[in-house]
Design a protein around this motif. Structure first.
Motif, mmCIF file in Angstrom:
data_model
loop_
_atom_site.group_PDB
_atom_site.id
_atom_site.type_symbol
_atom_site.label_atom_id
_atom_site.label_comp_id
_atom_site.label_asym_id
_atom_site.label_seq_id
_atom_site.Cartn_x
_atom_site.Cartn_y
_atom_site.Cartn_z
ATOM 1 N N UNK A 1 0.835 -1.213 0.000
ATOM 2 C CA UNK A 1 0.000 0.000 0.000
ATOM 3 C C UNK A 1 0.868 1.261 0.000
ATOM 4 N N UNK A 2 1.804 1.358 0.938
ATOM 5 C CA UNK A 2 2.700 2.520 1.006
ATOM 6 C C UNK A 2 3.699 2.470 -0.147
ATOM 7 N N UNK A 3 3.983 3.607 -0.741
ATOM 8 C CA UNK A 3 4.950 3.684 -1.845
ATOM 9 C C UNK A 3 6.372 3.676 -1.287
ATOM 10 N N UNK A 4 6.787 2.516 -0.809
ATOM 11 C CA UNK A 4 8.089 2.386 -0.175
ATOM 12 C C UNK A 4 9.235 2.759 -1.114
ATOM 13 N N UNK A 5 9.118 2.364 -2.382
ATOM 14 C CA UNK A 5 10.222 2.621 -3.310
ATOM 15 C C UNK A 5 10.482 4.113 -3.454
ATOM 16 N N UNK A 6 9.422 4.898 -3.559
ATOM 17 C CA UNK A 6 9.602 6.349 -3.661
ATOM 18 C C UNK A 6 10.290 6.885 -2.414
ATOM 19 N N UNK A 7 9.822 6.471 -1.250
ATOM 20 C CA UNK A 7 10.395 6.967 0.002
ATOM 21 C C UNK A 7 11.877 6.607 0.104
ATOM 22 N N UNK B 1 -3.737 -3.698 5.055
ATOM 23 C CA UNK B 1 -2.410 -3.597 4.430
ATOM 24 C C UNK B 1 -1.734 -2.280 4.805
ATOM 25 N N UNK B 2 -2.501 -1.198 4.797
ATOM 26 C CA UNK B 2 -1.950 0.092 5.196
ATOM 27 C C UNK B 2 -1.459 0.050 6.636
ATOM 28 N N UNK B 3 -2.291 -0.483 7.520
ATOM 29 C CA UNK B 3 -1.934 -0.588 8.936
ATOM 30 C C UNK B 3 -0.637 -1.372 9.115
ATOM 31 N N UNK B 4 -0.517 -2.489 8.419
ATOM 32 C CA UNK B 4 0.684 -3.310 8.530
ATOM 33 C C UNK B 4 1.909 -2.604 7.965
ATOM 34 N N UNK B 5 1.738 -1.884 6.865
ATOM 35 C CA UNK B 5 2.860 -1.128 6.290
ATOM 36 C C UNK B 5 3.355 -0.057 7.257
#
Length: 258
Positions: free
Chosen positions: A1-7, A76-80
């Motif tokens: 859900x979270x855009x980890x790659x961008x971060x 999914x957001x919560x877990x991310x």
């Protein structure tokens, strides 16, 4: 859900932007989540009826702590947000060893209905259950589809040391990281959303473990407007004492908004 790659690909820029922001450290991240997944989650948001505990200093504000139960996308957001991967990102951005509360105590889905507002305030500093967890960061993810400035309800922040302030727009899929400190006020003015539309956000909090307490533990400190009623000003002045007394006899209600 979270855009980890961008971060992860922009850590240095995000860190600089956070640490140098005015009036105090904060960071705006647009397209924080996968747009399609977050839109699907948004479609499942119910109209809430569990009124905020801050009703003396807020209007038409409702909450649900366990938003992860609403749909798979919110889970999914919560877990991310509570993952070690995300904690590592926050630690780099803030230059402090911090972590998201895995139980999200006091956080959750927030919904402001017609004429909603939230008075300026300082949040509680030490976790009510884990007494040496110091609150370092608010993470506010906004879910306002097709938001326009005339809807109002932008996030207002103010530094008590300097009285400098700013207002941040709150469109869909925008994450705001906001430093928590004894001088970092935030709130929002009365909204003007169209009928059937609500100011919607998800609040998450990050902490640092303190071996020694550096502040006196407090609940929320409220700062009503100058034209507020005498009763509200008096209540704000004595709020911490009243809440501590209530909690002593009846326990904290913060985790009950399920």
């Amino acid at each position: 859900m979270v855009n980890f790659e961008y971060l992860e690909n922009n850590l240095e820029k995000l860190r600089i932007n956070y640490l140098t922001a005015q009036p105090f450290p904060h960071l705006i991240i647009d397209a924080f989540c996968n747009e399609e997944k977050l839109s699907k989650a948004y479609e499942n948001v119910p109209e809430l009826n569990n009124k905020s505990r801050d009703y003396n200093f807020a209007n038409n504000k409702f909450e649900k702590s366990n938003y992860k139960e609403i749909c798979p996308e919110f889970l999914e957001l919560y877990n991310d947000l509570s993952s070690e991967r995300f904690n590592d990102i926050l630690t780099y951005i803030t230059a402090k060893k911090i972590f998201v509360d895995p139980k999200n105590f006091g956080g959750g889905l927030h919904q402001g209905k017609k004429n909603s507002f939230l008075d300026m305030h300082l949040d509680f500093n030490y976790h009510p259950l884990n007494k040496n967890w110091y609150r370092e960061l608010n993470l506010l993810l906004y879910l306002n589809k097709d938001w326009k400035p005339e809807y109002k309800g932008g996030l207002k922040i103010k530094d008590l040391r300097t009285n400098n302030e700013a207002e941040i727009e709150v469109p869909f899929n925008r994450m705001v990281l906001q430093q928590c400190a004894p001088y970092t006020l935030h709130g929002y003015d009365m909204t003007n959303f169209p009928d059937g539309r609500f100011r919607t956000s998800i609040a998450t909090y990050a902490y640092q473990v303190h071996e020694k307490l550096i502040e006196t533990p407090r609940t929320t400190d409220w700062f009503p407007k100058e034209d507020a009623s005498a009763f509200k000003k008096l209540l704000a002045k004595n709020y911490n004492v009243l809440v501590k007394t209530k909690n002593k006899f009846f326990g904290s209600g913060t985790a009950k908004n399920q």
